[in-house]
Design an enzyme around this catalytic site. Structure first.
Site, PDB file in Angstrom:
ATOM      1  N   GLU A   1       0.843  -1.200   0.000  1.00 11.84           N
ATOM      2  CA  GLU A   1       0.000   0.000   0.000  1.00 11.84           C
ATOM      3  C   GLU A   1       0.876   1.248   0.000  1.00 11.84           C
ATOM      4  O   GLU A   1       1.671   1.464   0.927  1.00 11.84           O
ATOM      5  CB  GLU A   1      -0.923   0.016   1.221  1.00 11.84           C
ATOM      6  CG  GLU A   1      -1.797   1.256   1.265  1.00 11.84           C
ATOM      7  CD  GLU A   1      -2.737   1.290   2.453  1.00 11.84           C
ATOM      8  OE1 GLU A   1      -3.343   2.355   2.692  1.00 11.84           O
ATOM      9  OE2 GLU A   1      -2.862   0.265   3.129  1.00 11.84           O
TER      10      GLU A   1
ATOM     11  N   LYS B   1      -8.367 -15.464  15.741  1.00 13.51           N
ATOM     12  CA  LYS B   1      -8.567 -15.042  14.352  1.00 13.51           C
ATOM     13  C   LYS B   1     -10.007 -14.646  14.050  1.00 13.51           C
ATOM     14  O   LYS B   1     -10.476 -14.781  12.922  1.00 13.51           O
ATOM     15  CB  LYS B   1      -8.110 -16.138  13.379  1.00 13.51           C
ATOM     16  CG  LYS B   1      -6.633 -16.520  13.497  1.00 13.51           C
ATOM     17  CD  LYS B   1      -6.266 -17.604  12.498  1.00 13.51           C
ATOM     18  CE  LYS B   1      -4.778 -17.908  12.533  1.00 13.51           C
ATOM     19  NZ  LYS B   1      -4.377 -18.682  13.711  1.00 13.51           N
TER      20      LYS B   1
ATOM     21  N   ASP C   1       1.736 -14.473  12.455  1.00 12.55           N
ATOM     22  CA  ASP C   1       0.598 -15.044  11.737  1.00 12.55           C
ATOM     23  C   ASP C   1      -0.282 -13.898  11.241  1.00 12.55           C
ATOM     24  O   ASP C   1      -0.915 -13.216  12.047  1.00 12.55           O
ATOM     25  CB  ASP C   1      -0.206 -15.949  12.671  1.00 12.55           C
ATOM     26  CG  ASP C   1      -1.298 -16.728  11.943  1.00 12.55           C
ATOM     27  OD1 ASP C   1      -1.669 -16.315  10.823  1.00 12.55           O
ATOM     28  OD2 ASP C   1      -1.780 -17.734  12.482  1.00 12.55           O
TER      29      ASP C   1
END
Length: 578
Positions: A257, A389, A465
């Site tokens: 980005e 998550k 992760d």
């Protein structure tokens, strides 16, 4: 798969079948030795006596001297004679015992040695049952790149492109599973190349542009990625120096980005010019929550009361902590849904992120509980009450991983000169955007401008992760004027930053280099867990810089213009509007 050359066979001439093979028309085949091969050596040939006789001698010797020594030591114990005082016969017995033990230990490996030598001296790939040998290659003999060694010598050679072609065909036809290439070939890079070529043929799509060279495929085997065909290049930029708790850090950020690194860098500059930021670690504990079921809600509640009873905690902690020398149980929290019980364990995990560590500890406790609660049915080691998550209120309230708050006071002149805005505008924007706007949207842990941007970039750069960006980006950004409205107090509170400096992707070369840049590579020898806690603080400090800069850009009306200039187009926004 063993990769060894089979002995040369007489090549058939092209005229024998009227066809010359185009792929090998330039091959110049070496003469083949047709003499009978020498006998295959056996492991037992090294013994001076026949194998059965040698075994009998050493078995008898072992048990005889063991019996003799046990009787001698029993007599010494009865007579109060020191065991270390030994006679010449005892010394000989001890030496014989050791020698016979070494032989017997080696004897059980003779069969393995024999099979290894037999494999090395026989044909590596039998034509009748190995899918990698095709009829066209039976005709042409060995690849010219393989050095011919006459029997009985054996050699392991690098397979040629001809052999690779055969393996690729086998993968394409499904004869050889793609996932087994590493174990069969013993060469991770070669396996990746063969898998890549097979994939292109199966899909009919080119992987041109996805690099294969320049990566250590051995380092990811069995722990980071399965069935690799290459790797993705992500540029790494450096923001900083970030002045945090009196120390300077150059923060690596892996992102595609535009303006993200530059924006965070500007925030670091503003913090540095104002004297730096400070951080506080509030909690440090990874969680895992299994779900168990009983025949009734009453029975489930009995286990809940047992687990939450302080009198039982020490016993459960001893059982839990057996999983690792770093795992230390911190607390147990239970929630009931009907006859189902969700048990949320929290524990410290040293410098590891700790998911595997806490899972092993939980399994120990579940096995222990099965004795007193035999009717307990373990449905799953994770029941999503952890919660991993996924955006969850339990992480936002109770925390997971590292809970950090970071703050800084930005001086008025810095707000104006570096950030190009003013304190009042920033405070109003933060209230209406990050607080009220997020509440209107029903955000869960998303009371910030773009914390996940910075978290994801640092996570990828340091081998974390990336999926744990979900809860690790929980953040509430607060701004308020101080010193009669002249200066700005800004803070970020992040209750669930899940990071580690050992295990997973942290051991890969690129990610390890980024951790080394921050001074948090590997495990801390002085204070276990110190490196991972520092990394969490650096993440929070970087988020603080990113929030400060982006909010300033929005407040000053520069967000769109900067992105159009640096991320999408070099054309002037005013000209594009016309």
């Amino acid at each position: 798969m063993d990769v060894r050359r089979r002995p040369s066979k007489p090549p058939r001439s092209a005229s024998s079948n009227g066809v010359s093979h185009p792929r090998h028309k330039h091959l110049s085949l070496p003469p083949v030795d047709r003499s009978p091969p020498d006998p295959i050596p056996k492991a037992s040939d090294a013994l001076p006596l026949p194998l059965y006789l040698t075994n009998g001698i050493f078995f008898t010797l072992f048990f005889s001297v063991a019996y003799f020594l046990l009787h001698r030591w029993r007599d010494k114990i009865r007579n109060s004679t020191p065991l270390h005082v030994v006679t010449l016969s005892e010394i000989a017995a001890i030496v014989s015992l050791i020698a016979s033990f070494i032989y017997l230990l080696g004897f059980f490996g003779i069969d393995f040695v024999q099979s290894f030598i037999s494999r090395a001296s026989h044909d590596a790939w039998d034509v009748d049952d190995d899918p990698f040998i095709f009829e066209e290659d039976r005709r042409v003999g060995p690849c010219p790149s393989v050095k011919v060694v006459e029997p009985p010598m054996t050699t392991i050679v690098t397979p040629s492109s001809v052999e690779d072609e055969e393996i690729i065909r086998s993968v394409v036809t499904g004869t050889v599973p793609s996932y087994s290439l590493e174990s069969k070939l013993g060469d991770c890079k070669r396996a990746a190349k063969i898998r890549r070529d097979a994939l292109e043929r199966i899909t009919g799509k080119s992987l041109l542009g996805l690099p294969l060279e320049g990566f250590d495929y051995e380092s990811i085997l069995g722990q980071c990625c399965e069935m690799p065909v290459g790797y993705v290049q992500i540029p790494v930029g450096i923001a900083g120096p970030l002045l945090l708790d009196g120390l300077e850090y150059s923060v690596p950020m892996a992102t595609t980005e535009g303006c993200l690194v530059a924006s965070t860098n500007r925030g670091c500059k503003a913090i540095y010019a104002s004297g730096g930021a400070t951080s506080v670690l509030l909690r440090d504990g990874m969680t895992r929550a299994p779900v168990v079921r009983f025949a009734s809600a009453k029975r489930a509640s009995e286990l809940k009361f047992f687990l939450e009873d302080p009198l039982n905690f020490d016993t459960l902690a001893i059982v839990f902590n057996r999983s690792s020398r770093f795992a230390r149980l911190q607390g147990i929290q239970c929630s009931i849904a009907g006859k189902n019980l969700y048990i949320r364990f929290s524990c410290s995990t040293g410098d590891a992120m700790g998911m595997n560590m806490v899972s092993k500890g939980v399994q120990n406790v579940l096995d222990f509980l099965q004795t007193d609660f035999p009717d307990m049915d373990v449905i799953g080691i994770s029941g999503n009450f952890c919660s991993d998550k996924k955006p969850a209120a339990v992480n936002w309230i109770e925390g997971r991983g590292k809970s950090v708050v970071c703050e800084a006071i930005i001086k008025e002149e810095v707000v104006k000169k570096v950030l190009k805005t003013d304190v009042a505008a920033l405070v109003e924007l933060n209230m209406l955007k990050n607080l009220v706007g997020s509440a209107v949207a029903g955000a869960l842990g998303g009371f910030n401008a773009h914390a996940s941007n910075i978290v994801s970039a640092i996570f990828i750069a340091t081998g974390q992760d990336p999926a744990q960006n979900v809860e690790s980006s929980h953040c509430i950004t607060m701004m308020e004027p101080i010193n009669d409205g002249k200066d700005l107090h800004i803070s970020v509170s992040m209750p669930s930053i899940e990071v580690g400096t050992v295990g997973g992707g942290t051991q890969l070369a690129s990610q390890s280099a980024c951790l080394n840049l921050l001074g948090v590579k590997g495990a801390s020898k002085e204070s276990p867990g110190a490196n991972s806690r520092l990394l969490a603080s650096i993440v929070a400090g970087s988020v603080l810089a990113g929030e400060l800069s982006l909010m300033s850009a929005i407040s000053a009306g520069q967000l769109v213009k900067s992105h159009m200039k640096y991320n999408r187009s070099s054309k002037d926004v005013s000209k594009m509007a016309s």
